[in-house]
Design an enzyme around this catalytic site. Structure first.
Site, PDB file in Angstrom:
ATOM      1  N   ARG A  52      17.894  74.672 -16.655  1.00  0.00           N
ATOM      2  CA  ARG A  52      18.762  75.817 -16.975  1.00  0.00           C
ATOM      3  C   ARG A  52      19.120  75.826 -18.460  1.00  0.00           C
ATOM      4  O   ARG A  52      19.146  76.890 -19.095  1.00  0.00           O
ATOM      5  CB  ARG A  52      20.027  75.792 -16.112  1.00  0.00           C
ATOM      6  CG  ARG A  52      20.896  77.029 -16.349  1.00  0.00           C
ATOM      7  CD  ARG A  52      22.025  77.140 -15.360  1.00  0.00           C
ATOM      8  NE  ARG A  52      22.963  76.025 -15.465  1.00  0.00           N
ATOM      9  CZ  ARG A  52      23.962  75.804 -14.634  1.00  0.00           C
ATOM     10  NH1 ARG A  52      24.166  76.630 -13.616  1.00  0.00           N
ATOM     11  NH2 ARG A  52      24.775  74.784 -14.795  1.00  0.00           N
ATOM     12  N   ARG A 100      28.515  81.079 -43.268  1.00  0.00           N
ATOM     13  CA  ARG A 100      28.774  82.091 -42.254  1.00  0.00           C
ATOM     14  C   ARG A 100      28.095  83.423 -42.574  1.00  0.00           C
ATOM     15  O   ARG A 100      28.337  84.012 -43.627  1.00  0.00           O
ATOM     16  CB  ARG A 100      30.281  82.322 -42.102  1.00  0.00           C
ATOM     17  CG  ARG A 100      30.604  83.240 -40.931  1.00  0.00           C
ATOM     18  CD  ARG A 100      32.088  83.552 -40.789  1.00  0.00           C
ATOM     19  NE  ARG A 100      32.294  84.378 -39.595  1.00  0.00           N
ATOM     20  CZ  ARG A 100      32.053  85.688 -39.556  1.00  0.00           C
ATOM     21  NH1 ARG A 100      31.637  86.321 -40.626  1.00  0.00           N
ATOM     22  NH2 ARG A 100      32.222  86.370 -38.431  1.00  0.00           N
ATOM     23  N   HIS A 102      26.087  86.833 -40.103  1.00  0.00           N
ATOM     24  CA  HIS A 102      25.543  87.210 -38.796  1.00  0.00           C
ATOM     25  C   HIS A 102      24.052  86.879 -38.706  1.00  0.00           C
ATOM     26  O   HIS A 102      23.576  86.383 -37.702  1.00  0.00           O
ATOM     27  CB  HIS A 102      25.782  88.700 -38.521  1.00  0.00           C
ATOM     28  CG  HIS A 102      27.211  89.009 -38.196  1.00  0.00           C
ATOM     29  ND1 HIS A 102      28.217  88.924 -39.127  1.00  0.00           N
ATOM     30  CD2 HIS A 102      27.800  89.378 -37.039  1.00  0.00           C
ATOM     31  CE1 HIS A 102      29.376  89.239 -38.557  1.00  0.00           C
ATOM     32  NE2 HIS A 102      29.141  89.520 -37.285  1.00  0.00           N
ATOM     33  N   GLU A 179      30.484  87.235  -9.100  1.00  0.00           N
ATOM     34  CA  GLU A 179      30.660  85.783  -8.896  1.00  0.00           C
ATOM     35  C   GLU A 179      32.083  85.427  -9.291  1.00  0.00           C
ATOM     36  O   GLU A 179      32.862  86.292  -9.696  1.00  0.00           O
ATOM     37  CB  GLU A 179      29.649  84.998  -9.740  1.00  0.00           C
ATOM     38  CG  GLU A 179      29.800  85.190 -11.233  1.00  0.00           C
ATOM     39  CD  GLU A 179      28.797  84.394 -12.074  1.00  0.00           C
ATOM     40  OE1 GLU A 179      28.345  83.337 -11.619  1.00  0.00           O
ATOM     41  OE2 GLU A 179      28.501  84.841 -13.198  1.00  0.00           O
ATOM     42  N   LEU A 203      25.507  83.712 -13.225  1.00  0.00           N
ATOM     43  CA  LEU A 203      24.886  82.458 -13.654  1.00  0.00           C
ATOM     44  C   LEU A 203      24.113  81.877 -12.466  1.00  0.00           C
ATOM     45  O   LEU A 203      24.602  81.905 -11.334  1.00  0.00           O
ATOM     46  CB  LEU A 203      25.975  81.468 -14.090  1.00  0.00           C
ATOM     47  CG  LEU A 203      25.407  80.152 -14.620  1.00  0.00           C
ATOM     48  CD1 LEU A 203      24.814  80.347 -16.012  1.00  0.00           C
ATOM     49  CD2 LEU A 203      26.472  79.069 -14.646  1.00  0.00           C
TER      50      LEU A 203
END
Ligand code: PLP
Length: 284
Positions: A52, A100, A102, A179, A203
Protein backbone atom coordinates in the site's frame (compact mmCIF):
# COMPACT_ATOMS: atom_id res chain seq x y z
CA UNK A 1 10.39 7.87 27.66
CA UNK A 2 11.43 8.59 24.05
CA UNK A 3 10.71 5.98 21.37
CA UNK A 4 13.20 4.45 18.95
CA UNK A 5 13.24 6.45 15.72
CA UNK A 6 14.66 5.58 12.31
CA UNK A 7 15.37 8.59 10.07
CA UNK A 8 17.06 8.63 6.68
CA UNK A 9 19.24 5.60 7.30
CA UNK A 10 20.16 5.98 10.98
CA UNK A 11 18.60 5.20 14.36
CA UNK A 12 18.00 7.74 17.10
CA UNK A 13 15.11 8.48 19.47
CA UNK A 14 12.00 10.66 19.16
CA UNK A 15 13.44 13.30 21.50
CA UNK A 16 15.89 14.35 18.79
CA UNK A 17 14.43 17.14 16.60
CA UNK A 18 15.07 15.75 13.17
CA UNK A 19 12.90 17.54 10.57
CA UNK A 20 13.73 20.74 8.72
CA UNK A 21 11.02 23.43 8.63
CA UNK A 22 11.04 23.28 4.84
CA UNK A 23 10.29 19.59 4.69
CA UNK A 24 7.40 19.27 2.23
CA UNK A 25 5.61 16.84 4.54
CA UNK A 26 5.40 19.64 7.11
CA UNK A 27 4.53 22.52 4.75
CA UNK A 28 2.45 20.84 2.04
CA UNK A 29 1.27 17.60 3.60
CA UNK A 30 3.34 16.17 0.74
CA UNK A 31 3.82 12.73 2.29
CA UNK A 32 2.25 9.35 2.86
CA UNK A 33 2.27 7.21 5.98
CA UNK A 34 1.61 3.72 7.25
CA UNK A 35 0.72 2.29 10.63
CA UNK A 36 1.23 -1.37 11.37
CA UNK A 37 0.96 -3.41 14.50
CA UNK A 38 3.61 -5.60 16.10
CA UNK A 39 3.01 -8.50 18.47
CA UNK A 40 5.71 -10.37 20.34
CA UNK A 41 8.25 -8.07 18.68
CA UNK A 42 7.12 -9.20 15.19
CA UNK A 43 5.30 -7.08 12.57
CA UNK A 44 1.76 -7.99 11.49
CA UNK A 45 0.89 -8.00 7.76
CA UNK A 46 4.06 -6.09 6.84
CA UNK A 47 4.02 -7.08 3.12
CA UNK A 48 0.46 -5.70 2.84
CA UNK A 49 1.59 -2.39 4.33
CA UNK A 50 4.61 -2.26 2.03
CA UNK A 51 2.41 -2.76 -1.05
CA UNK A 52 0.00 0.00 0.00
CA UNK A 53 2.88 2.38 0.77
CA UNK A 54 4.42 1.62 -2.61
CA UNK A 55 1.12 2.25 -4.44
CA UNK A 56 0.51 5.51 -2.52
CA UNK A 57 4.00 6.83 -3.24
CA UNK A 58 3.59 6.03 -6.91
CA UNK A 59 0.18 7.80 -6.98
CA UNK A 60 1.75 11.03 -5.70
CA UNK A 61 4.99 10.76 -7.68
CA UNK A 62 7.43 10.12 -4.81
CA UNK A 63 10.23 7.58 -5.23
CA UNK A 64 9.92 4.66 -2.80
CA UNK A 65 13.08 4.66 -0.67
CA UNK A 66 12.46 1.02 0.29
CA UNK A 67 12.14 -2.36 -1.32
CA UNK A 68 10.06 -4.94 0.49
CA UNK A 69 13.23 -6.51 1.88
CA UNK A 70 14.97 -3.26 2.96
CA UNK A 71 11.77 -2.22 4.74
CA UNK A 72 11.62 -5.63 6.44
CA UNK A 73 15.22 -5.35 7.64
CA UNK A 74 14.75 -1.75 8.85
CA UNK A 75 11.64 -2.82 10.76
CA UNK A 76 13.45 -5.84 12.22
CA UNK A 77 16.23 -3.59 13.55
CA UNK A 78 13.73 -0.99 14.82
CA UNK A 79 11.82 -3.66 16.74
CA UNK A 80 15.07 -5.22 18.03
CA UNK A 81 15.92 -1.82 19.56
CA UNK A 82 12.39 -1.36 20.95
CA UNK A 83 12.02 -2.11 24.66
CA UNK A 84 8.44 -3.49 24.47
CA UNK A 85 6.83 -6.36 22.56
CA UNK A 86 3.42 -5.05 21.48
CA UNK A 87 2.66 -1.75 19.82
CA UNK A 88 2.52 0.09 16.53
CA UNK A 89 5.08 1.39 14.07
CA UNK A 90 4.42 4.70 12.33
CA UNK A 91 6.16 5.19 8.98
CA UNK A 92 6.18 8.41 6.98
CA UNK A 93 7.79 9.18 3.65
CA UNK A 94 7.69 12.80 2.50
CA UNK A 95 8.92 14.17 -0.82
CA UNK A 96 11.82 15.73 1.07
CA UNK A 97 13.20 19.08 2.11
CA UNK A 98 13.82 22.07 -0.15
CA UNK A 99 13.14 25.78 -0.57
CA UNK A 100 9.40 26.27 -0.25
CA UNK A 101 7.70 26.31 -3.65
CA UNK A 102 4.64 24.59 -5.06
CA UNK A 103 6.69 23.30 -8.00
CA UNK A 104 8.86 20.48 -6.74
CA UNK A 105 12.10 19.36 -8.36
CA UNK A 106 11.94 15.87 -9.87
CA UNK A 107 14.98 14.60 -7.99
CA UNK A 108 14.09 15.33 -4.35
CA UNK A 109 15.47 13.00 -1.72
CA UNK A 110 12.56 11.66 0.34
CA UNK A 111 12.54 12.11 4.12
CA UNK A 112 11.96 8.69 5.63
CA UNK A 113 11.00 8.04 9.23
CA UNK A 114 9.77 5.08 11.23
CA UNK A 115 9.22 4.82 14.96
CA UNK A 116 7.70 2.33 17.34
CA UNK A 117 5.19 3.29 19.99
CA UNK A 118 3.32 1.58 22.80
CA UNK A 119 -0.36 1.14 22.06
CA UNK A 120 -3.28 -0.06 24.16
CA UNK A 121 -5.11 -2.41 21.82
CA UNK A 122 -8.76 -3.03 22.75
CA UNK A 123 -9.15 -5.72 25.41
CA UNK A 124 -11.80 -8.48 25.40
CA UNK A 125 -14.35 -6.31 27.24
CA UNK A 126 -13.97 -3.43 24.75
CA UNK A 127 -14.17 -5.83 21.80
CA UNK A 128 -17.47 -7.10 23.13
CA UNK A 129 -18.84 -3.70 24.17
CA UNK A 130 -18.12 -2.12 20.79
CA UNK A 131 -18.18 1.56 19.90
CA UNK A 132 -20.54 4.39 19.03
CA UNK A 133 -20.51 6.26 15.75
CA UNK A 134 -21.95 9.53 14.53
CA UNK A 135 -22.51 10.34 10.88
CA UNK A 136 -20.98 13.47 9.38
CA UNK A 137 -20.17 14.90 5.96
CA UNK A 138 -17.07 13.67 4.15
CA UNK A 139 -14.98 16.82 3.59
CA UNK A 140 -11.83 15.08 2.38
CA UNK A 141 -10.08 15.41 -0.98
CA UNK A 142 -10.77 13.17 -3.95
CA UNK A 143 -7.92 10.67 -3.58
CA UNK A 144 -8.85 8.99 -0.33
CA UNK A 145 -7.21 5.78 -1.60
CA UNK A 146 -3.83 7.44 -0.91
CA UNK A 147 -2.83 7.22 2.75
CA UNK A 148 -1.78 10.85 2.73
CA UNK A 149 -0.83 12.75 5.88
CA UNK A 150 -3.49 15.35 4.98
CA UNK A 151 -5.75 14.27 7.82
CA UNK A 152 -7.35 17.59 8.75
CA UNK A 153 -10.85 16.66 7.59
CA UNK A 154 -10.49 13.29 9.34
CA UNK A 155 -9.29 14.96 12.56
CA UNK A 156 -12.16 17.48 12.52
CA UNK A 157 -14.70 14.70 11.94
CA UNK A 158 -13.23 12.66 14.81
CA UNK A 159 -13.41 15.68 17.10
CA UNK A 160 -17.10 16.12 16.21
CA UNK A 161 -17.62 12.47 17.16
CA UNK A 162 -15.80 12.93 20.45
CA UNK A 163 -17.83 16.05 21.31
CA UNK A 164 -21.00 14.04 20.65
CA UNK A 165 -19.83 11.33 23.07
CA UNK A 166 -18.97 8.89 20.26
CA UNK A 167 -15.80 7.06 19.26
CA UNK A 168 -15.69 7.38 15.48
CA UNK A 169 -17.25 9.43 12.68
CA UNK A 170 -18.86 7.71 9.71
CA UNK A 171 -18.30 9.81 6.59
CA UNK A 172 -21.25 10.38 4.25
CA UNK A 173 -20.96 11.78 0.76
CA UNK A 174 -23.50 12.18 -2.09
CA UNK A 175 -25.98 9.91 -0.28
CA UNK A 176 -23.41 7.14 0.21
CA UNK A 177 -21.61 5.78 3.25
CA UNK A 178 -17.87 5.94 2.53
CA UNK A 179 -15.85 4.87 5.59
CA UNK A 180 -14.89 5.94 9.10
CA UNK A 181 -12.54 8.87 9.75
CA UNK A 182 -9.82 6.32 10.57
CA UNK A 183 -11.45 2.99 9.72
CA UNK A 184 -13.45 1.09 7.09
CA UNK A 185 -17.12 0.36 7.69
CA UNK A 186 -19.11 -2.87 7.27
CA UNK A 187 -22.85 -3.41 7.57
CA UNK A 188 -24.38 -6.85 8.13
CA UNK A 189 -27.88 -7.58 6.87
CA UNK A 190 -29.64 -10.92 6.39
CA UNK A 191 -26.37 -12.76 6.90
CA UNK A 192 -24.49 -10.76 4.22
CA UNK A 193 -21.66 -8.28 4.65
CA UNK A 194 -21.73 -4.98 2.81
CA UNK A 195 -18.83 -2.55 2.46
CA UNK A 196 -17.76 0.20 0.08
CA UNK A 197 -15.85 -1.02 -3.00
CA UNK A 198 -12.19 -0.06 -3.45
CA UNK A 199 -12.04 3.24 -5.30
CA UNK A 200 -10.89 6.83 -4.74
CA UNK A 201 -13.51 7.39 -2.01
CA UNK A 202 -11.95 5.09 0.60
CA UNK A 203 -8.63 3.83 1.87
CA UNK A 204 -7.87 0.22 1.00
CA UNK A 205 -7.69 -0.88 4.63
CA UNK A 206 -5.46 -3.85 5.38
CA UNK A 207 -7.89 -5.16 8.00
CA UNK A 208 -10.78 -4.60 5.55
CA UNK A 209 -9.08 -6.94 3.06
CA UNK A 210 -8.46 -9.59 5.70
CA UNK A 211 -12.03 -9.32 7.02
CA UNK A 212 -13.38 -9.88 3.51
CA UNK A 213 -11.06 -12.85 2.94
CA UNK A 214 -12.07 -14.41 6.26
CA UNK A 215 -15.78 -13.84 5.58
CA UNK A 216 -15.53 -15.52 2.19
CA UNK A 217 -13.59 -18.40 3.77
CA UNK A 218 -16.39 -18.75 6.33
CA UNK A 219 -19.04 -18.77 3.55
CA UNK A 220 -20.43 -15.39 4.57
CA UNK A 221 -21.34 -13.55 1.35
CA UNK A 222 -19.73 -10.13 0.86
CA UNK A 223 -21.14 -7.32 -1.30
CA UNK A 224 -18.58 -4.65 -2.14
CA UNK A 225 -21.15 -2.04 -3.09
CA UNK A 226 -21.66 1.53 -1.89
CA UNK A 227 -24.16 1.51 0.95
CA UNK A 228 -26.85 4.17 0.72
CA UNK A 229 -27.38 6.40 3.74
CA UNK A 230 -30.96 5.13 4.08
CA UNK A 231 -29.66 1.56 4.48
CA UNK A 232 -28.03 2.58 7.75
CA UNK A 233 -31.50 2.31 9.27
CA UNK A 234 -31.79 -1.31 8.24
CA UNK A 235 -28.74 -3.16 9.57
CA UNK A 236 -28.64 -6.24 11.80
CA UNK A 237 -25.02 -5.60 12.81
CA UNK A 238 -22.21 -3.24 11.92
CA UNK A 239 -18.47 -3.07 12.55
CA UNK A 240 -15.45 -1.02 11.64
CA UNK A 241 -11.99 -2.31 10.77
CA UNK A 242 -8.56 -0.78 11.36
CA UNK A 243 -5.06 -1.79 12.31
CA UNK A 244 -5.37 -0.44 15.85
CA UNK A 245 -8.98 -1.55 16.50
CA UNK A 246 -9.03 -4.81 14.52
CA UNK A 247 -12.65 -5.76 13.90
CA UNK A 248 -14.68 -3.60 16.27
CA UNK A 249 -18.47 -3.88 16.67
CA UNK A 250 -20.53 -0.72 16.19
CA UNK A 251 -23.41 -0.81 18.61
CA UNK A 252 -24.83 2.70 18.23
CA UNK A 253 -25.12 5.10 15.32
CA UNK A 254 -26.28 8.69 15.89
CA UNK A 255 -27.72 7.55 19.22
CA UNK A 256 -29.75 4.67 17.71
CA UNK A 257 -29.05 1.09 18.79
CA UNK A 258 -28.04 -1.16 15.91
CA UNK A 259 -29.72 -4.57 15.58
CA UNK A 260 -30.67 -6.35 18.76
CA UNK A 261 -28.14 -4.41 20.87
CA UNK A 262 -24.62 -5.51 21.72
CA UNK A 263 -22.11 -7.26 19.49
CA UNK A 264 -23.64 -9.24 16.63
CA UNK A 265 -22.93 -12.93 16.00
CA UNK A 266 -21.25 -12.52 12.62
CA UNK A 267 -19.10 -9.68 13.95
CA UNK A 268 -17.99 -11.81 16.91
CA UNK A 269 -17.13 -14.71 14.61
CA UNK A 270 -15.04 -12.54 12.26
CA UNK A 271 -13.38 -10.86 15.22
CA UNK A 272 -12.21 -14.24 16.52
CA UNK A 273 -10.98 -15.36 13.11
CA UNK A 274 -9.18 -12.06 12.57
CA UNK A 275 -7.42 -12.09 15.94
CA UNK A 276 -6.17 -15.62 15.17
CA UNK A 277 -4.97 -14.54 11.72
CA UNK A 278 -3.03 -11.61 13.21
CA UNK A 279 -1.29 -13.84 15.73
CA UNK A 280 -0.54 -16.42 13.06
CA UNK A 281 0.97 -13.75 10.81
CA UNK A 282 3.19 -12.44 13.63
CA UNK A 283 4.11 -16.04 14.57
CA UNK A 284 3.04 -15.65 18.21
N1 PLP B 1 -9.77 4.36 6.42
C1 PLP B 1 -9.09 5.41 6.91
C2 PLP B 1 -9.48 6.79 6.49
C3 PLP B 1 -8.02 5.22 7.80
O1 PLP B 1 -7.32 6.27 8.27
C4 PLP B 1 -7.70 3.90 8.20
C5 PLP B 1 -6.60 3.63 9.14
O2 PLP B 1 -5.95 4.52 9.62
C6 PLP B 1 -8.45 2.84 7.69
C7 PLP B 1 -9.47 3.10 6.79
C8 PLP B 1 -8.13 1.41 8.08
O3 PLP B 1 -6.97 0.96 7.44
P1 PLP B 1 -6.11 -0.24 8.03
O4 PLP B 1 -7.05 -1.41 8.17
O5 PLP B 1 -5.07 -0.49 7.00
O6 PLP B 1 -5.57 0.22 9.34
Amino acid sequence: MPDVLYINGRFTTTDERVLGVEDRGFQFGDAVYEVFKFLGGRPVFLPDHFRRLDRGLRDIDIRNPWTESTLASTVKELLRRTAFDHGIVYIQVSRGEGERAHFYPDDMKPTVIAYSRRFEFPDAAKKERGIRLITTGDQRWQLCCVKSVNLLANALAKKRAQRAGADEALLLDSGFVREGASSNFFAVRNGRLGTHPLDEHILAGIVRAHAIGLAIGAKIPVDELPLREAELFDMDEAFITSTTQGIMPVTELDGRIIGSSGRGEITARLQRLFDEEERRDAGV
